[in-house]
Design a protein around this motif. Structure first.
Motif, PDB file in Angstrom:
ATOM      1  N   THR A 228       0.210  -1.589  -0.232  1.00 10.51           N
ATOM      2  CA  THR A 228      -0.130   0.520   0.474  1.00 10.51           C
ATOM      3  C   THR A 228       1.144   1.484   0.105  1.00 10.51           C
ATOM      4  OG1 THR A 228      -0.188   0.131   2.835  1.00 10.51           O
ATOM      5  CG2 THR A 228      -1.703  -0.883   0.959  1.00 10.51           C
ATOM      6  N   GLY A 229       2.072   1.030   0.468  1.00 12.88           N
ATOM      7  CA  GLY A 229       3.220   2.702   0.008  1.00 12.88           C
ATOM      8  C   GLY A 229       2.903   2.849   1.632  1.00 12.88           C
ATOM      9  N   VAL A 230       2.410   2.376   2.991  1.00 11.26           N
ATOM     10  CA  VAL A 230       2.024   2.491   4.424  1.00 11.26           C
ATOM     11  C   VAL A 230       3.050   1.695   4.861  1.00 11.26           C
ATOM     12  CG1 VAL A 230       0.546   3.357   6.181  1.00 11.26           C
ATOM     13  CG2 VAL A 230      -0.065   3.844   3.633  1.00 11.26           C
ATOM     14  N   THR A 231       3.764   1.941   5.954  1.00  9.79           N
ATOM     15  CA  THR A 231       4.523   1.336   6.649  1.00  9.79           C
ATOM     16  C   THR A 231       4.684   1.236   8.049  1.00  9.79           C
ATOM     17  OG1 THR A 231       6.453   2.864   6.714  1.00  9.79           O
ATOM     18  CG2 THR A 231       6.937   1.451   5.290  1.00  9.79           C
ATOM     19  N   ALA A 232       4.755   0.518   8.919  1.00 12.61           N
ATOM     20  CA  ALA A 232       3.959   0.686  10.370  1.00 12.61           C
ATOM     21  C   ALA A 232       5.401   0.269  11.253  1.00 12.61           C
ATOM     22  CB  ALA A 232       2.656  -0.055  10.925  1.00 12.61           C
ATOM     23  N   ASN A 233       5.495   0.994  12.284  1.00  8.74           N
ATOM     24  CA  ASN A 233       6.556   0.597  13.129  1.00  8.74           C
ATOM     25  C   ASN A 233       6.358   1.132  14.515  1.00  8.74           C
ATOM     26  OD1 ASN A 233       9.154  -0.903  10.843  1.00  8.74           O
ATOM     27  ND2 ASN A 233       8.827   0.844   9.907  1.00  8.74           N
TER      28      ASN A 233
END
Length: 324
Positions: A228-233
């Protein structure tokens, strides 16, 4: 026979010199290797939300984003303290595009209203930092039937992120950064905790559980956002001199502040790992990872890396927030 008092030891020049050297050494080592001031990334034309931005780490994160030219939304529970932070950030950054919006992450209704307002006002969202949290809260159940610390630190941020997810995807590339803690390693997974069952309120035990759930959720969120082009860290900001201890008794706060003066990070230093995850070129495209306070990739505790727990985490959190 010589007699001595403890005061004689503490006042001895060698003890004083040794203590000062130790304190200076520890303070120098705690700064970490990545310096936000050396990072040239501009956020002009970008929109960022920082929860808990009225004080401590959150305020310095928001200030950094504002200095980079972003439109920054301070998501705060207290209007008075939020307004004070707003004025300070605008003054220090010279960026007038900083705004205060009220939200209490312990209340699902408040989170819903905040998200609705954001979706009405903002066409894009590029950075979401879930920083707001509390430790040492007394035993309690919210109006939504959730344990108070879990609602504040985990379920509220989960709902907020879910409600803003489509906007983040539309604005991709975008980043979600969840502030956890090294204390997650002392946490345990028991989903009955969400409703206040089977909990022991000893020091920061409940807080530790919530921080473990933060990482479990982040890793599963990252998996679901692939492509999606969205990262989560997620990350550990360090042991920081913030107001996180304000709910403890005077003695605990006093000892925390006394030790912290020499050995803990300042709020400004504690903001670094979050800023690193949110803006640095080095973390572009990286997702589903956990960073320590020195901005290094490290392995989270085994339960945090269990895919099956991640799936179950999502199912239960979605069920608890589905009435909205």
């Amino acid at each position: 026979m010589m007699s001595w008092e403890w005061s004689d030891i503490f006042c001895h020049p060698l003890w004083v010199i040794s203590t000062v050297i130790l304190a200076i050494t520890v303070r120098a080592q705690r700064k970490g290797s990545w310096d936000p001031r050396a990072c040239p990334v501009s956020l002009n034309g970008k929109t960022a939300i920082v929860t808990g931005a009225n004080t401590g780490i959150g305020k310095f994160i928001a200030l950094d984003f504002a200095r980079r030219g972003a439109r920054v939304i301070l998501a705060c529970r207290s209007e008075a303290r939020g307004t004070s932070a707003l004025k300070e950030i605008i003054e220090l950054s010279g960026n007038e595009d900083v705004h205060l919006r009220l939200v209490d992450t312990s209340s699902l209704d408040s989170v819903q209203k905040f998200a609705t307002q954001i979706l009405e006002e903002q066409k894009e969202l590029h950075i979401l930092v879930n920083n707001a949290g509390a430790s040492g809260l007394p035993k309690g159940i919210t109006a939504d039937g959730l344990e108070t610390t879990f609602a504040t630190n985990h379920i509220g941020p989960f709902l907020l992120t879910s409600l803003l997810l489509d906007l983040l995807k539309k604005s991709a590339p975008a980043r979600i950064v969840n502030v956890s803690s090294l204390n997650h390693r002392r946490g345990k997974v028991d989903f009955s905790h969400f409703k206040g069952e089977n909990l022991t309120y000893v020091m920061d035990s409940v807080y530790n559980h919530t921080k473990l759930h933060n990482i479990i959720w982040t890793n599963e969120l990252a998996r679901r956002l692939q492509g999606t082009g969205v990262t989560a860290n997620s990350l550990h900001p360090g042991v920081v001199m913030t107001e996180v201890m304000r709910n403890y008794n005077f003695i605990v706060r006093f000892l925390f502040n006394l030790v912290g003066f020499f050995f803990f990070k300042s709020s400004k230093e504690g903001a670094v790992s979050t800023i690193y995850c949110a803006v640095s070129e080095e973390t572009e495209g990286i997702t589903g990872k956990y960073f320590d306070s020195d901005c290094s990739l490290v392995l989270a505790a085994p339960p945090a890396r269990d895919p099956a727990l991640g799936v179950k985490e999502f199912e239960i959190c979605e069920r608890l927030t589905s009435k909205l």
